[in-house]
Structure formats: C-alpha cells, structure tokens
Design an enzyme around this catalytic site. Structure first.
Site, PDB file in Angstrom:
ATOM      1  N   ASP A  48      -8.016   8.105   0.697  1.00 25.51           N
ATOM      2  CA  ASP A  48      -8.567   7.001   1.497  1.00 25.51           C
ATOM      3  C   ASP A  48      -8.339   7.210   2.992  1.00 25.51           C
ATOM      4  OD1 ASP A  48      -9.747   5.652  -0.548  1.00 25.51           O
ATOM      5  OD2 ASP A  48      -8.237   4.094  -0.738  1.00 25.51           O
ATOM      6  N   SER A  74     -10.196  -0.876   1.013  1.00 17.06           N
ATOM      7  CA  SER A  74     -11.268  -1.891   0.965  1.00 17.06           C
ATOM      8  C   SER A  74     -10.857  -3.085   0.108  1.00 17.06           C
ATOM      9  CB  SER A  74     -12.535  -1.285   0.358  1.00 17.06           C
ATOM     10  OG  SER A  74     -12.974  -0.210   1.133  1.00 17.06           O
ATOM     11  N   ARG A  78       0.844  -1.191   0.000  1.00 18.16           N
ATOM     12  CA  ARG A  78       0.000   0.000   0.000  1.00 18.16           C
ATOM     13  C   ARG A  78       0.890   1.255   0.000  1.00 18.16           C
ATOM     14  NH1 ARG A  78      -5.183   1.634  -1.111  1.00 18.16           N
ATOM     15  NH2 ARG A  78      -6.206   2.687   0.623  1.00 18.16           N
ATOM     16  N   THR A 134      -9.641   0.372  -9.578  1.00 17.45           N
ATOM     17  CA  THR A 134      -8.612  -0.464  -9.019  1.00 17.45           C
ATOM     18  C   THR A 134      -8.626  -1.641  -9.979  1.00 17.45           C
ATOM     19  OG1 THR A 134      -9.133   0.394  -6.851  1.00 17.45           O
ATOM     20  CG2 THR A 134      -8.241  -1.836  -6.888  1.00 17.45           C
ATOM     21  N   THR A 137      -3.974  -0.547  -7.205  1.00 14.81           N
ATOM     22  CA  THR A 137      -4.803   0.607  -7.546  1.00 14.81           C
ATOM     23  C   THR A 137      -4.028   1.921  -7.617  1.00 14.81           C
ATOM     24  OG1 THR A 137      -6.799   1.806  -6.850  1.00 14.81           O
ATOM     25  CG2 THR A 137      -5.352   1.077  -5.100  1.00 14.81           C
ATOM     26  N   GLY A 142     -13.269  -1.536  -7.210  1.00 14.89           N
ATOM     27  CA  GLY A 142     -14.594  -0.956  -6.973  1.00 14.89           C
ATOM     28  C   GLY A 142     -14.738  -0.153  -5.698  1.00 14.89           C
ATOM     29  N   GLY A 143     -13.632   0.334  -5.117  1.00 13.67           N
ATOM     30  CA  GLY A 143     -13.725   1.196  -3.930  1.00 13.67           C
ATOM     31  C   GLY A 143     -14.498   0.489  -2.825  1.00 13.67           C
TER      32      GLY A 143
HETATM   33  N1  GLY Z   1      -8.597   3.135  -3.202  1.00 15.31           N
HETATM   34  C1  GLY Z   1      -9.562   2.155  -2.946  1.00 15.31           C
HETATM   35  C2  GLY Z   1      -9.204   1.236  -1.838  1.00 15.31           C
HETATM   36  O1  GLY Z   1      -8.034   1.008  -1.586  1.00 15.31           O
HETATM   37  O2  GLY Z   1     -10.067   0.717  -1.183  1.00 15.31           O
END
Ligand code: GLY
Length: 580
Positions: free
Chosen positions: A434, A464, A115, A392, A410, A484-485
């Site tokens: 986020d 997510s 991340r 993503t 993403t 899909g967020g």
């Molecule tokens: N940017 C979307 C996620 O990481 O949930």
C-alpha cells in the site's frame, strides 16, 4: 498499462475479465447480487462477514460487555474463523462512539490506528528492482511486503481504555482460543476462498500444514479446521497481555519467518510497535455528522470530500438515474486524484486535511463538473487551501446504551502474503504494497501515489479503509464500513447516500448495486443490477462503463424507530447480522 498489469488489477477490483471481454458479454456472466434481509434488535447488534464471530459478539454483549468488548472478541474470533482477512498478523482501524453515560460523561468519538508499520530498515527505494523500476514481487510477494502487525496492540488498547471493565482481555480471547484449539467446520466464504489461495499457501510448509488438508488440497465445506499454534499464541496473549505478542518467543518467530522470506523485520521492530489514538475526522452531510478514520487512512477524508461535493446536488429528487450517478463518478474521480498526491502517514508528511474536507473546496471542485465526463488525463489534484498539522474485513457493533464500534482490519491480499510464521499460527500481511513503490507508480489496486506515500522507517502505508459512524442529533444513525481495497471508500459513500438521500432501508442500501471510479484507470466499474438504459446514458456522457463482479461487503447497522436494523452484505457468503 501493460495487459498483464491490467488483468491483475481487474482481478483485484473484482472484474477479472473486465478488460478482456466486451461489456455485454461480460455482464451476462456475472453473478447477481442477492437481497440482504434486515435483522431487527433492540439491545445488541453485530454484523460481520463470518457467522461464528458475529454470534460471539452478541454473546459478549449478552454477558454485559459493551460494544468495544464485543468488537475486541469479534476481532480475535475472526482471526481464527476468517483467516483470509480476520487477523492478528495484520492491522486496521477502529472508530468508536461512546454514548453519554449515566454518570453524565459526555459522548466521545475515538479513532484507534493499529495500521502496520514499515520496519526500521525500510527505505524509499526498497520496492525497486536493479533498474530502478517498481518490483511487485518485492512489495506484494516477499518478506519485504510484511508490515509490523498492529491488531493485537489495537484491540488491547481499545479494551483497556474503552471496554466496559466488566470482562478481562482473557475473557474476550477465550472464544477465539477455544475455536482455534478445538476447531470448527469449514463453510461459506472460507470454503469458497481457499481454492484460489491454495497455491500461494502451499509455498510455505508452515502455512500448508495448517490451512491445507494433508498439506496440499484446500479444506472443503464440512472439514474441521484446527489451528493449535494459533491457539497457543492467543493463550499467551490472554495469560501475559499483548506484550506477549511483541516480545519473547512469538516476536522472534515472526521476525525469523519474515527474514527467511526475504524481509528486513527485526524483534526490535515488533517491540517498538504502538497503536495510536488519533482525533477522528469529522464532517457534516445534510444535517448529519460523519465520524470516520483520519490518515493514515484516506477513507474518512475522501468520504467527506465526496459527500461535500454531492451535497450540492438534489440527489433525492434526481433518484439513482444517470444524472445523479454522473455526479457520483465525477466526485469519486476528483477525490481519488487528491488521494494520489496528498495522502500518506500523517506522522511523516503534511496533509491538507482541513482543506480537503472543507465545504468551500468541495464547491470549487463542483464548479468544474459539467454534464460530460471529465477525462482522467485532464484532471489533477486540486488546491485545497488550508494545510494542517478483495480482502479486508469489516464489522459493525452497537450495544443497548448506544455505544457503537465500526472496525475494519486487513492482511491486504486475501490470506495476506500466505505465510504463517512457523510455530505461531500467525498468518502475515503483505500490507507494505500500500506504499507507493516510486512516485507515479500504482499499487495492486491500481491506486497511483507520489512522494507523500513512499516507504520509510516506521511509516504507516496509506489505506482506503473507511470505518464510519453517522450521527444524527449526536447519536448513531448508521454504523458502516467495508473491505475491498480501493473500492472501500466509494462503497461506503453509496451506502451512506442510499440511506440519507435515497431513503432506502439499510438492507436495500447495502444490497443495491454499486459503481466505482478511482481517477486512474479511466474505467467506471459497475456491478450487476443497474438499469441498462442508465448505463447507456452514462456512456453517452463520456464515461467508460465496465461491468464488474460484485465486490466489497458493507456490513452495516441502522438505528431506526423500530430498533437496530442489521444488514449483512449478501456479497459475502456466510456474513451475518445477529442481535436481539
Ligand atoms: N490494504 C487495503 C487498504 O488498507 O486500503
């Protein structure tokens, strides 16, 4: 919520007109979901949102690489062929299942967290305006929104520790370098998505000169997209290893571009970036083992929390009627209320993970579910007992030995911030949205957050993303995940339950219409294809049903007696299951 904010949220969640039109009017304008076809193989299967990259994965498996090698090659290839989400300028998560090997080494499950991180100079108030209110321009649309990219470190770590050892990192990068240098024909989702991104990209000459034709108009189907700077950056990684991205000229060019766009990233932030291996989060569901991504993703924890709640109902007997769907919606609401309060970067906050995924806690939550919808305003995060220390992309891979990879990564928004760091070809993320800008505020997906997810130096924003492997008798049964967020976790939930409870073949499980509820707002979004009588019955129970455009893309593989069945989600044009 203000009208403008509601419209922006509905857009991101896939239903741009959802709150502006009446439900029947909107429903009649939405595209139907095509049916996926299941592709069967016995030795190799790769399912991705873009066809060239999927085939590269199969080629790597054919050359003797394992599932991790193939996933690494697909990850780098998508950075070239699927720039709206494939990336080296963003970050993500990889969940790996390594089968017991011929030398008797036991099976292993691994989670790699790559991340993005906030820069050293990040502060909890960095996304507020002069009046102390959240400023979405800062968190979504400026250099401040860019997190230190993790993809190169993550893919290199996966290859180094869990690859077959038969193929070098340079060999896995070679197809991506070739595609970037020689170009490829624009088609499918790339052609579909560029027009909407054109204005965003046009603001940056470094982006427009590459991703727009003659610097202005979107490339169209059949045009050849060449990305020479990106080829050079990938070549430097192939020649000198991943540090070539985090140090030297590339790092300087990225930091310069971010600062010029109003950000605070430094070369030292890039130099200090590390991908992290974390223990997978593990649960059970009707005798199967769920292996998924732990924090800083909320995906695995809340997938297991919702499955635990649903395990108390006889879903197979109920079928996908209103009673079963009511339980899904109520489980979703409760999990997302917990997400808002408890979840954040595990290196910065204490998360009650064991409590959230315990069967006992699910039992307590289930006891609060009645035959009627619980209004969001009456629902708050629960009290888990134990504390312990559209944009993503997801792909799934399995090899002949039963090694499997589930990878979701993403740039946050489609094409991220829209900024290519000049001279690198690297499209940068806007992932730091986020974070929660202020306790009680929501991000672009309408996800509410509190203190646990405020920005801070080197913190990783809550995600997510839910890359997941379901095991049966210790071997992969289902490899799945989605973009899909906020809709990711519920999309994965429904594919898992479609396979396990509703006994659907994976192609039907992936194609079936999905619904989504995230505690706030009150709306339950429903894709086209649900029986209108079932939706009316849900409305009668008190649910606010809002038709929405098909979203998410759950590219999945099921292991069956007939072999590996790959199902590319038909919601993305050009997604492909490839195998043999
Ligand atoms: N940017 C979307 C996620 O990481 O949930």
């Amino acid at each position: 919520m203000k009208r403008t904010a509601a419209t922006a949220l509905a857009l991101l969640l896939g239903g741009s007109l959802a709150l502006a039109q009446s439900a029947p009017q909107l429903a009649s304008t939405l595209p139907a979901i095509p049916q996926a076809s299941g592709i069967v193989g016995h030795y190799a299967m790769v399912v991705a949102q873009e066809r060239i990259a999927a085939r590269i994965g199969v080629e790597i498996l054919d050359r003797g690489g394992n599932a991790v090698d193939a996933a690494v090659a697909v990850g780098f290839a998508l950075a070239v062929t699927y720039p709206r989400a494939g990336n080296i300028g963003g970050g993500g998560f990889m969940v790996i299942h390594l089968a017991k090997d011929a030398r008797g080494n036991p099976a292993q499950d691994i989670a790699i967290d790559y991340r993005e991180t906030a820069p050293e100079a990040a502060t909890p108030t960095m996304f507020l305006d002069a009046g102390g209110l959240p400023d979405p321009i800062k968190s979504r649309d400026s250099g401040l929104s860019v997190g230190v990219p993790g993809t190169v470190a993550g893919l290199a770590l996966a290859h180094d520790k869990y690859g077959s050892g038969k193929l070098s990192l340079a060999e896995l990068l070679a197809p991506a370098i070739r595609l970037a240098k020689q170009g490829f024909a624009v088609r499918d989702d790339l052609a579909d998505s560029l027009p909407a991104a054109a204005a965003k990209l046009a603001r940056f000459p470094s982006s427009a000169s590459i991703l727009l034709k003659d610097g202005g108009k979107p490339w169209q189907s059949g045009d050849r997209l060449i990305q020479a700077d990106l080829a050079d950056t990938l070549k430097a990684i192939a020649d000198k290893g991943p540090r070539a991205f985090y140090e030297g000229l590339t790092a300087k060019l990225i930091a310069d571009a971010v600062r010029k766009a109003g950000g605070i990233m430094t070369v030292e932030d890039l130099q200090s970036y590390r991908a992290i291996e974390r223990p997978v989060v593990r649960g059970t569901y009707r005798g199967r083992t769920i292996v998924s991504m732990p924090p800083p993703s909320s995906g695995g924890v809340h997938l297991i929390e919702m499955l635990n709640i649903l395990e108390g109902y006889d879903l197979r007997h109920l079928g996908r009627g209103d009673e079963a769907l009511h339980y899904f919606i109520e489980a979703m609401k409760r999990a997302y209320a917990d997400r808002a309060v408890f979840m954040g970067d595990p290196d910065a906050v204490k998360i009650p993970q064991a409590g959230l995924i315990s069967k006992k806690y699910a039992e307590a939550l289930r006891a609060g579910i009645t035959a009627k919808a619980t209004p969001a305003a009456e629902l708050h995060a629960g009290k888990p007992a134990e504390y312990e220390g559209p944009n993503t992309t997801h792909f799934s891979v399995i090899d002949r030995d039963g090694n499997a990879v589930s990878n979701t990564y993403t740039l946050n928004f489609s094409y991220g911030l829209g900024l290519i760091a000049d001279g690198t070809g690297v499209l940068l993320n806007n992932e730091l949205d986020d974070f929660t800008a202020k306790a009680g505020a929501s991000n672009a997906y309408g996800l509410v957050g509190f203190a646990a997810n405020l920005p801070g130096p080197h913190k990783r924003p809550l995600s997510s993303m839910t890359p997941t492997i379901v095991l049966q008798d210790g071997k992969p049964l289902l490899v799945t995940g989605s973009p899909g967020g906020s809709r990711i976790i519920t999309a994965v939930l429904q594919v898992v339950t479609n396979v396990i409870d509703f006994q659907m073949p994976v192609d039907d499980a992936v194609s079936a219409p999905r619904l989504h509820q995230q505690w706030q707002p009150e709306d339950t979004l429903v894709e086209p294809g649900f029986d209108p009588a079932v939706l009316a019955a849900l409305a009668a129970r008190g649910h606010r049903i809002v038709p929405t455009r098909p979203g998410t893309s759950v590219n999945s593989i099921e292991v069956t007696a007939d072999g590996y069945v790959g199902a590319a989600d038909p919601r993305t044009r050009g997604s492909l299951a490839a195998g043999y």
